[in-house]
Scaffold this active site. Structure first.
Site, short mmCIF file in Angstrom:
data_model
loop_
_atom_site.label_atom_id
_atom_site.label_comp_id
_atom_site.label_asym_id
_atom_site.label_seq_id
_atom_site.Cartn_x
_atom_site.Cartn_y
_atom_site.Cartn_z
N HIS A 18 17.19 28.72 47.43
CA HIS A 18 17.86 28.19 46.23
C HIS A 18 18.46 29.35 45.41
O HIS A 18 19.60 29.28 44.96
CB HIS A 18 16.87 27.48 45.30
CG HIS A 18 16.31 26.20 45.82
ND1 HIS A 18 14.96 25.94 45.84
CD2 HIS A 18 16.90 25.08 46.31
CE1 HIS A 18 14.75 24.72 46.32
NE2 HIS A 18 15.91 24.18 46.62
N LYS A 42 11.31 11.55 46.68
CA LYS A 42 10.33 12.64 46.75
C LYS A 42 9.24 12.48 45.69
O LYS A 42 9.53 12.03 44.58
CB LYS A 42 11.02 14.00 46.56
CG LYS A 42 11.89 14.41 47.73
CD LYS A 42 12.50 15.78 47.50
CE LYS A 42 13.37 16.22 48.65
NZ LYS A 42 14.20 17.41 48.29
N ARG A 91 22.11 24.12 54.78
CA ARG A 91 21.33 24.99 55.66
C ARG A 91 21.72 24.81 57.12
O ARG A 91 22.09 25.75 57.80
CB ARG A 91 19.83 24.69 55.50
CG ARG A 91 19.26 25.19 54.20
CD ARG A 91 17.91 24.61 53.96
NE ARG A 91 17.98 23.17 53.87
CZ ARG A 91 16.99 22.38 53.48
NH1 ARG A 91 15.83 22.89 53.19
NH2 ARG A 91 17.14 21.08 53.41
N SER A 129 11.64 23.60 50.11
CA SER A 129 10.48 23.54 49.21
C SER A 129 9.32 22.86 49.91
O SER A 129 8.17 23.27 49.76
CB SER A 129 10.84 22.76 47.94
OG SER A 129 11.87 23.41 47.25
O1 PNS Z 1 16.83 19.15 46.07
P1 PNS Z 1 17.19 17.75 46.43
O2 PNS Z 1 15.96 16.84 46.38
O3 PNS Z 1 17.89 17.63 47.76
O4 PNS Z 1 18.22 17.24 45.31
C1 PNS Z 1 18.69 15.92 45.31
C2 PNS Z 1 19.20 15.53 43.91
C3 PNS Z 1 18.06 15.68 42.90
C4 PNS Z 1 20.34 16.44 43.53
C5 PNS Z 1 19.69 14.05 43.98
O5 PNS Z 1 18.63 13.23 44.39
C6 PNS Z 1 20.26 13.59 42.64
O6 PNS Z 1 21.39 13.91 42.32
N1 PNS Z 1 19.45 12.83 41.85
C7 PNS Z 1 19.86 12.28 40.58
C8 PNS Z 1 20.35 10.83 40.75
C9 PNS Z 1 21.72 10.81 41.41
O7 PNS Z 1 22.72 11.14 40.80
N2 PNS Z 1 21.74 10.52 42.75
C10 PNS Z 1 22.94 10.63 43.59
C11 PNS Z 1 23.86 9.45 43.55
S1 PNS Z 1 23.10 7.88 43.65
#
Ligand code: PNS
Length: 161
Positions: A18, A42, A91, A129
């Protein structure tokens, strides 16, 4: 053109993978908001406050990076910060489908915000993570995969549990 980007994620906890993307983003954009958001698929180990604290500690030498959190949609956060770009790290091929899905949904929700990807540095291409937490849980050495502060907090977390 807006030079503001949002680098979103769960950051549970922040890894060197990250941090690599955050640093490279900070060298391209004038301002990068690193935002902790909720990923509903998660179950986090660290609270949002703990994740923010770690992110702040490891980005303190990056003056154009601001660490924040948001409870709603990523694109609403980005719009509130006047950011036209969402920056994500990619990745491996295995990330592609998941990223394509969120990117398509985000574009449908707000077509003014673009998602840009940076390829993760190859030394971190296997790093996540989740895999770091798994190794730390069973006392594996992850000190070259996470910032020192995260290594310390993971050790604490797994002795508390
Ligand atoms: O590190 P991650 O878990 O891959 O990140 C994913 C994250 C947190 C960026 C994604 O789940 C997110 O944007 N969550 C907020 C809600 C949202 O906008 N979801 C995407 C469109 S429905």
């Amino acid at each position: 053109m807006s030079k503001i980007a949002v680098c979103p994620g769960s950051f549970d906890p922040v890894t060197l993978g990250h941090l690599d993307i955050i640093k490279r983003g900070a060298s391209v954009f004038e301002k990068v908001y690193v935002c902790v958001l909720n990923n509903s698929s998660k179950q986090p180990l660290f609270s949002v406050e703990e994740r923010l604290e770690l992110l702040r500690e490891v980005t303190q030498d990056l003056p154009n990076v601001e660490v924040d959190s948001f409870k709603g949609l990523l694109i609403d956060y980005a719009a509130s910060k006047n950011a036209k770009v969402v920056l994500r790290g990619l990745r491996a091929v295995s990330d592609f489908e998941y990223e394509m899905q969120i990117t398509a949904m985000n574009r449908k929700l707000n077509e003014d915000i673009e998602t840009l990807f940076m390829m993760t540095n190859s030394q971190y291409s296997f790093l996540s993570s989740s895999i770091v937490k798994e190794a730390a849980k069973y006392k594996g050495n992850i000190s070259d995969l996470v910032p020192a502060a995260v290594d310390r907090e993971l050790k604490k977390k797994f002795t508390e549990l």
